[in-house]
Enzyme design. Sequence first.
Site, short mmCIF file in Angstrom:
data_model
loop_
_atom_site.label_atom_id
_atom_site.label_comp_id
_atom_site.label_asym_id
_atom_site.label_seq_id
_atom_site.Cartn_x
_atom_site.Cartn_y
_atom_site.Cartn_z
N SER A 12 0.76 -1.31 0.17
CA SER A 12 -0.03 0.05 -0.03
C SER A 12 1.01 1.29 -0.03
CB SER A 12 -0.72 0.02 1.49
OG SER A 12 -1.34 1.29 1.54
N HIS A 37 -1.17 -1.28 -4.55
CA HIS A 37 -2.54 -0.89 -3.86
C HIS A 37 -2.43 0.51 -3.48
CE1 HIS A 37 -6.03 -2.02 -1.33
NE2 HIS A 37 -5.37 -1.10 -0.62
N ASP A 39 -4.81 3.77 -2.15
CA ASP A 39 -5.95 4.16 -1.04
C ASP A 39 -6.70 5.71 -1.24
OD1 ASP A 39 -5.89 1.61 0.59
OD2 ASP A 39 -3.95 1.96 0.73
N MET A 72 -12.05 4.42 -0.62
CA MET A 72 -12.50 4.66 0.63
C MET A 72 -13.55 6.01 0.21
SD MET A 72 -9.80 3.44 2.78
CE MET A 72 -8.55 3.34 1.56
#
Length: 227
Positions: A12, A37, A39, A72
């Site tokens: 991440s 990854h 976010d 998110m």
Amino acid sequence: MPFDRSIKIAPSILSADFANLGAEIRAVEAEGADWIHVDPMDGHFVPNLTIGPNVVAAIRPHVTTFMDVHLMIAPADPYIEAFAKAGSDMITVHAEAGPHLHRTLQSIRGHGAKAGVALNMTTPLSHIAHILDAIDLILVMTINPGFGGQKFTRSMVEKVAEARAMVGDRPIHIEVDGGIDPATAPLVAGAGADVLVAGSAVFKGGSVERPQVYGENIRAIRAAAED
Ligand code: DX5
Ligand code: ZN
């Protein structure tokens, strides 16, 4: 390409040097990362603000593996097209982020990306049991989303095992995110997860000047998971 259920380590970049994202991505890929990854956070669905589609587009040329984008944000629907056009290979939305999850997944695939669903720790797997044909990945959160460096939640191991049983032979990845390190990787891998996201456990101690530390960290997680 046949579906690949072997262990994949997905660093991440939330724990990377944000002033140097391209070089950080190239470094972890050279040191063995399988996926990258990403976010994005909106300061509303989660109490943190991170990156948007422009940054995702900017890092895209540096990713030669697979760009795994974990949104998110709520609502996600108005931003699916932008994150798809930015070059996301996988777009994962939270099941809790909108009232019409199936429509959102159709939109993701319609824009040419693979479609993932993330489940917060309190969201049961039954939420998605009847729409598995629309899903390429289930992300079992093992922390409350929003920040890196939090402690893994052990009771989620059972949820991973339930997800693995639910998926059966379907070509659906099972991903875990939050507190994954060499101590927790064997628990989730043993329960059936194949994509292991790790932020702090990959980037700690290293830098683009010392990328071999990233390699050591990635190998330690992989070795523990495959043990
Ligand atoms: C948090 C993010 C994670 C985070 C994981 O909401 O979804 O991907 O970077 O960080 P670690 O591996 O440090 O728990
Ligand atoms: Zn994530």
